[in-house]
Design a protein around this motif. Structure first.
Motif, PDB file in Angstrom:
ATOM      1  N   ARG A   1      -0.796 -26.941  79.532  1.00 10.73           N
ATOM      2  CA  ARG A   1      -2.092 -26.360  79.895  1.00 10.73           C
ATOM      3  C   ARG A   1      -2.264 -26.251  81.406  1.00 10.73           C
ATOM      4  NH1 ARG A   1      -6.631 -28.250  75.539  1.00 10.73           N
ATOM      5  NH2 ARG A   1      -5.413 -27.677  73.719  1.00 10.73           N
TER       6      ARG A   1
ATOM      7  N   LYS B   1      -3.957 -34.463  90.469  1.00  6.27           N
ATOM      8  CA  LYS B   1      -5.009 -35.454  90.702  1.00  6.27           C
ATOM      9  C   LYS B   1      -4.610 -36.775  90.029  1.00  6.27           C
ATOM     10  CE  LYS B   1      -9.995 -36.028  90.424  1.00  6.27           C
ATOM     11  NZ  LYS B   1     -10.216 -37.038  89.388  1.00  6.27           N
ATOM     12  N   ASN B   2      -4.691 -37.844  90.769  1.00  6.41           N
ATOM     13  CA  ASN B   2      -4.247 -39.155  90.310  1.00  6.41           C
ATOM     14  C   ASN B   2      -2.794 -39.135  89.852  1.00  6.41           C
ATOM     15  OD1 ASN B   2      -6.806 -39.943  90.787  1.00  6.41           O
ATOM     16  ND2 ASN B   2      -7.410 -40.161  88.650  1.00  6.41           N
TER      17      ASN B   2
ATOM     18  N   ARG C   1      -0.939 -31.639  78.362  1.00 11.20           N
ATOM     19  CA  ARG C   1      -1.465 -31.566  79.728  1.00 11.20           C
ATOM     20  C   ARG C   1      -0.575 -30.710  80.618  1.00 11.20           C
ATOM     21  NH1 ARG C   1      -5.838 -32.991  78.742  1.00 11.20           N
ATOM     22  NH2 ARG C   1      -6.010 -30.789  79.276  1.00 11.20           N
TER      23      ARG C   1
ATOM     24  N   HIS D   1      -0.222 -40.044  91.230  1.00  9.40           N
ATOM     25  CA  HIS D   1       0.595 -41.187  91.625  1.00  9.40           C
ATOM     26  C   HIS D   1       0.036 -42.491  91.084  1.00  9.40           C
ATOM     27  CE1 HIS D   1       2.584 -38.344  94.083  1.00  9.40           C
ATOM     28  NE2 HIS D   1       3.361 -39.244  94.636  1.00  9.40           N
ATOM     29  N   ASP D   2      -0.957 -42.386  90.243  1.00  8.17           N
ATOM     30  CA  ASP D   2      -1.514 -43.568  89.628  1.00  8.17           C
ATOM     31  C   ASP D   2      -0.556 -44.029  88.524  1.00  8.17           C
ATOM     32  OD1 ASP D   2      -3.390 -45.493  89.059  1.00  8.17           O
ATOM     33  OD2 ASP D   2      -4.313 -44.274  87.494  1.00  8.17           O
ATOM     34  N   CYS D   3      -0.191 -45.312  88.545  1.00  6.45           N
ATOM     35  CA  CYS D   3       0.829 -45.784  87.598  1.00  6.45           C
ATOM     36  C   CYS D   3       0.445 -45.499  86.155  1.00  6.45           C
ATOM     37  CB  CYS D   3       1.057 -47.274  87.754  1.00  6.45           C
ATOM     38  SG  CYS D   3       1.336 -47.794  89.442  1.00  6.45           S
ATOM     39  N   TRP D   4      -0.848 -45.732  85.833  1.00  8.01           N
ATOM     40  CA  TRP D   4      -1.252 -45.601  84.440  1.00  8.01           C
ATOM     41  C   TRP D   4      -1.514 -44.165  84.029  1.00  8.01           C
ATOM     42  CZ3 TRP D   4      -2.338 -47.997  79.721  1.00  8.01           C
ATOM     43  CH2 TRP D   4      -1.770 -49.268  79.606  1.00  8.01           C
TER      44      TRP D   4
ATOM     45  N   LEU E   1       7.651 -38.065  89.801  1.00  8.19           N
ATOM     46  CA  LEU E   1       6.744 -38.194  90.940  1.00  8.19           C
ATOM     47  C   LEU E   1       6.890 -37.048  91.925  1.00  8.19           C
ATOM     48  CD1 LEU E   1       6.824 -41.965  91.777  1.00  8.19           C
ATOM     49  CD2 LEU E   1       4.867 -40.623  91.129  1.00  8.19           C
ATOM     50  N   SER E   2       8.144 -36.596  92.137  1.00 11.40           N
ATOM     51  CA  SER E   2       8.313 -35.556  93.150  1.00 11.40           C
ATOM     52  C   SER E   2       7.580 -34.290  92.717  1.00 11.40           C
ATOM     53  CB  SER E   2       9.795 -35.301  93.389  1.00 11.40           C
ATOM     54  OG  SER E   2      10.420 -35.018  92.169  1.00 11.40           O
TER      55      SER E   2
END
Lengths: 173, 259, 454, 168
Positions: D119, D158-159, D116, D161-164, D149-150
């Motif tokens: 790409r 996109k997403n 990811r 900051h989503d934990c999963w 995170l930074s």
């Protein structure tokens, strides 16, 4: 350096009379007592200011805003939705702010107490350990040169048990 | 300037939205047809295998510490020989208004963009609040450090972490499969199709009682099944808005199971 | 020194100022054999009953306790609530009585405040005991961190973290700043290592009028803050339970119920503790039967209030008449073994304190001891029943499972009492546990002409 | 009292110095590898692209350590007389993998797909530093959560900051 005069009394009313007399004559006086004499002193020598309340107020308001900032700010910094509730929920925010209001209010009160009472201070100061048992002390300090006799006479007239000219006494730190 | 202010105000307003998301990416939903469920527990076994669940043994099971994220509840009605047995598979209901999520002090459980109720294992400090607040009793706790006997540790699923002692866990709707399906879809530059994702329980169900999909997609199987008159949700009156939809079992005499 | 005039004097005999100093310093410096035996006992009890089982639990996992899937909280939170409850009288009572200038506060408040602080400490340890991963406890503290992740301030547990840390801090400040003049008095009397310690603790207090003035202004504000804080702390503890959806826990009456229960059990705790304390320290002339008379009245009031709310609590379930609520009530009131506990609780907390209607009972040490111990047992059972009869009977009957505590939990419960006793024993030796200057205030200000403005 | 403060200050300074000394000289940021492989020679002087050896980076969750065959593909011809290359050859003869020491190690609970990131056009340098100038590979990023995170924030993932998205 000038010496100060410390008079020790057994009775509070005699001490207060002496204090009033000396204060009226323009000396700097400090009253020592084993118990709080606030009410009696104010009655005799006039009311004193209470600055702590302003700090308590500022602290409480600061605490309130700190609580709001902490709960709302951190929720906005990392948005994590939970339980179908808004990120900014009123109820828990107020509850948190309530606690921080009290916490920081207490902290500010504490700080202002330490500031005004000039504590902690571990330097040598004029003191007599009997004051913490059952003696009341009256300390006349400052520009006393040549007037010791007058001060001591006033103290004796009012019933002081013991009068000492001191620079620094048995105070241990 | 006013545009910027408007943007900030909009952002601030959005923080007051219940659930926060204006639109979910997906809303994964499970539909369980109780008419088809015969209580064989293949789904339970599949869940154990897929999600690295430890087998705790008889003594621990007696203490109600069995690890199955998915359980088949059995309710028996009537006296022998006139007995009716009813099954209902219960797993994490992925409530949209989950009580567990507000309970966790450290954000170990939260709601994500896919409408899933997510548990982050390594953030959990084990305060038990989520499990206590959960009205379905679906959360499981790692009471001990569980070990797999020698050859079995080789069959652990590498996409799912092995949880530490002292951590709460629960059904994830096989989020690792959702993730890999989305990954594949992204590589092929297409949206996730209905049927791309099959959780382990759904995949292993011999009668095909468990359907899974995105209810936001009106063409999906679950969206169509969710309109069924047999539809109900477990403990719906508690207002937790669960994402698992059950289809009532119609008994031979015309009565329906549950409710 | 001449005897002073005696306004509002609560103490039994005519005492001179010097005698007060002597007596209080005596409690700190003269240590008998029994003190060491008690301290050693409490310390070894603390080690054996608490630290060792806890270490075992941390090493093996939470599974060594009797907790199971529906009842995740069990005895640990029972103890937590119990100790928070015990903490609720000392500081709160002291603050209320200070603001209302009630004279009988003066000789008991110091040790009552200490009791508050130590029971909050005991309760706080139970938070860590019940956690699955206590070594990560710092994740529940708000501080800027590299993870950029903060805390869920919507969680009732987070309210707890804030409320209890605020409460512990404030009670400690309240206790400490109220005793600075006494620490100074002790400093002037002792020698050796004690001199060093108390010189540092007394912050250089000399007893000047400005020091007294500011101390009392600040102290008044502390007292004002403590009262709503104490109320909020225990209502917040109740919300740990009341904000769930569990039948038997999700009750709006819980906040006042818990606050009343806390003050009730706390006052009973004070009575028990004072009886032992005055006897052991030979300070009967400071803590007199008059104090027990007043505390007895307070217990009677709280008992009636508690009984009222308890009745209401049952009623709300009964009127709701949902199957889940009914099940919880039947389980609690008519199912062994909980029925025995429930009705024992009613006897000790509602019927027994009615004895305090009689002044003879209020001023009898034996009666006070029996009733206050009974109340504490009852209040512990109340918390136990709240947790163990609601969680195992949640909505889905398939998951119903009774809770039976294991030896680890029972041992830690005993250990917490040892821990508390240990802290208190250390306190009475290291701290002036009767307020010197306030007892002196009680004796009266020495006036040659008499008739001060008191 | 003053002494106590002095001790505290000295202790604090000693701790900080000790921490940095430990971090700089005794940490495993640049472990000694079984073969003195130099990225500087390969990626720097000879301009070999990263994915010539780490072939899975674009296709898989892991970037992949090149197998011995890939080393030998060139080194059967190039610089066969060097003692380090002869070590590689000995592994090749023994049919054993080279026991490289992993430098960038993520905990088990992190889901990090190289695919990811490659790409999405994230340069290898972003996380691994200027490998082309390193004689021995050295860990340059903390690999802590805030560090991830930074970058996610900066790139507006996109997403992100989503934990999963990253945990498993």
């Amino acid at each position: 350096m000038d010496k100060a005069v410390l008079g020790l009394f057994t009775y509070a009313d005699e001490l207060l009379d002496a204090a009033k007399k000396l204060e009226g004559s323009g000396y700097d006086i400090t009253i020592f007592s084993p118990i709080p004499l606030g009410h009696e002193i104010e009655h005799k020598l006039g009311p004193r200011k209470n600055h702590i309340k302003y700090f308590t107020f500022i602290g409480s308001v600061a605490g309130l805003f700190f609580g709001l900032l902490l709960t709302l700010g951190t929720a906005a910094m990392y948005v994590i939705p939970r339980g179908g509730r808004p990120i900014w929920s009123i109820t828990p925010t107020l509850l948190m702010s309530y606690e921080t209001t009290i916490l920081i209010g207490v902290m500010f009160t504490l700080m202002s107490f330490l500031f005004f009472s000039k504590l902690p201070s571990f330097s040598k100061k004029i003191y007599d350990p009997r004051i913490n048992v059952d003696y009341f002390g009256l300390l006349i300090d400052g520009n006393l040169r040549g007037r010791y006799d007058e001060v001591e006479r006033i103290l004796r007239d009012h019933g002081a048990n013991e009068i000492k000219r001191v620079e620094e006494t048995e105070y241990n730190s | 300037m006013s545009g910027l202010l408007e943007r900030i105000a909009g952002k601030l307003r959005s923080y007051r939205e219940p659930g926060y998301y204006t639109k979910l990416d997906h809303k994964w939903t499970m539909v369980i047809d109780l008419d088809k469920c015969n209580g064989c527990e293949a789904c339970v076994v599949a869940c154990y295998a897929e999600n690295n669940l430890p087998v705790v043994g008889r003594e621990e099971c007696e203490k109600s510490r069995a690890f199955s994220w998915l359980r088949i509840e059995r309710y028996v009605e009537g006296e022998y020989p006139d007995v009716k047995v009813k099954f209902i598979p219960v797993m994490c209901q992925h409530c949209m208004k989950a009580p567990c999520e507000t309970g966790c002090p450290v954000y170990a459980t939260y709601h994500n963009q896919d409408g899933l109720n997510v548990q982050v294992y390594n953030r959990c400090v084990g305060t038990f609040t989520c499990a206590t607040y959960c009205t379905y009793d679906v959360r499981r706790f790692n009471w001990f450090t569980y070990k797999w006997p020698k050859p079995l540790e080789a069959q652990l699923n590498p996409d799912v972490s092995v949880r530490e002692m002292g951590v709460m866990e629960k059904c994830t709707f096989c989020i690792q499969r959702i993730r890999s399906a989305k990954d594949t879809a992204k590589d092929e530059s297409r949206p996730v199709k209905d049927g791309d994702i099959k959780p382990a329980c759904s995949q292993s169900c011999p009668t095909g009682a468990i359907y899974f999909g995105d209810i936001q997609d009106p063409e999906s199987v679950v969206a169509k099944l969710a309109k069924s008159p047999r539809r109900y949700r477990l403990l719906e009156e508690l207002n937790a808005d669960p994402s698992v939809i059950y289809l009532k079992r119609v008994m031979g005499d015309g009565t329906s199971s549950h409710e | 020194m001449a005897p002073h005039h005696m306004s509002d004097n609560q103490t039994g005999d005519v005492i001179s100022y010097k005698e007060v100093n002597d007596d209080v310093v005596r409690t700190m410096t003269e240590t008998g054999k029994w003190y060491y035996i008690a301290l050693a006992g409490a310390f070894s009890g603390f080690l054996a009953f608490w630290i060792l089982p806890w270490a075992y639990q941390i090493y093996k996992g939470q599974g060594v306790s009797g907790l199971n899937t529906p009842d995740f909280w069990g005895i640990y939170l029972t103890n937590f609530v119990f100790w928070i409850g015990i903490s609720h009288s000392g500081t709160l009572l002291s603050a209320i009585l200070f603001i209302t200038k009630t004279p009988w506060r003066r000789s008991i408040y110091r040790s009552a405040e200490a009791m508050t602080f130590f029971s909050v400490a005991t309760a706080a340890v139970f938070i860590f005991v019940h956690m699955g991963r206590p070594w990560n406890f710092y994740w529940t503290m708000p501080y800027p961190n590299q993870r950029q992740l903060w805390l869920n301030f919507q969680s009732p547990l987070m309210f707890d973290v804030f409320a209890i840390s605020t409460y512990a801090t404030s009670s400690m400040i309240f206790l400490y700043f109220g005793s600075i003049p006494d620490l100074a008095a002790v400093r002037d009397r002792v020698t050796g290592w004690r001199k060093q310690v108390y010189s540092a603790l007394a912050l250089g207090w000399r007893g000047t009028d400005s020091e007294w003035h500011w101390l009392f202004k600040a102290y008044t504000f502390f007292a004002v803050f403590i009262i709503p804080l104490a109320v909020s702390v225990h209502s917040i503890v109740s919300w740990d339970f009341a904000l769930s959806k569990v039948p038997g826990l999700a009750k709006t009456i819980f906040a006042p119920y818990f606050v009343v229960g806390a003050i009730y059990s706390g006052s009973a705790g004070i009575v028990t503790l004072m009886i032992i304390f005055r006897k052991a320290m030979k300070i009967e002339k400071y803590i007199t039967l008059n104090h027990f008379d007043k505390l007895g009245m307070l217990l009677l009031v709280m008992s009636l209030l508690w009984s009222y709310i308890n009745v209401i609590e049952v009623f709300t379930g009964w009127y709701a008449n949902t199957s889940a609520e009914n099940e919880t009530l039947v389980y609690r009131m008519f199912t062994t073994p909980y029925a025995y506990m429930f009705w024992l609780m009613i006897v000790t907390n509602t019927l027994l304190p009615l004895l305090f209607i009689f002044k003879k009972c209020r001023t009898s040490i034996l009666a006070c001891l029996v009733v206050s111990l009974g109340i504490n047992v009852g209040m512990w059972l109340e918390r136990y029943l709240i947790l163990t009869t609601s969680l195992p009977r949640k909505f889905l009957p398939y998951m119903w499972h009774d809770y039976i505590p294991s030896w680890v939990e029972i041992s830690m419960t005993l250990g917490s009492f040892c821990f508390f006793a240990m802290l208190f024993l250390l306190f009475v030796k290291l701290w002036p546990s009767v307020s010197i200057y306030e007892v002196k205030e009680d004796i009266g200000i020495p006036m040659r002409k008499g008739g001060g403005h008191h | 009292m003053k002494k106590l403060i002095l001790y505290a200050v000295v202790g604090g300074i000693a701790f900080v110095i000790g921490y940095f000394v430990n971090d700089q000289f005794f940490s495993d940021r640049a472990p000694v590898q079984p073969i003195n492989f130099s990225h500087k020679i390969h990626a720097g002087d000879n301009q070999i692209p990263c994915q010539y050896c780490h072939i899975y980076a674009e296709r898989s969750r892991v970037s992949g350590v090149p197998n011995v065959k890939r080393c030998m593909g060139c080194h059967q011809i190039i610089k066969t007389d060097s003692p380090e290359i002869q070590k590689v050859a000995s592994y090749w003869d023994k049919k054993e993998p080279i026991p490289w020491v992993k430098v960038y190690n993520l905990p088990d609970h992190v889901y990090f797909p190289h695919k990811r990131h490659v790409r999405a056009g994230v340069d290898c340098k972003n996380c691994h530093g200027d490998v082309a100038s390193m004689a021995r590979i050295e860990k340059v990023s903390s690999l802590q959560m805030g560090w991830c995170l930074s970058c996610h924030t900066k790139r507006e993932v996109k997403n992100g900051h989503d934990c999963w998205t990253c945990h498993k």
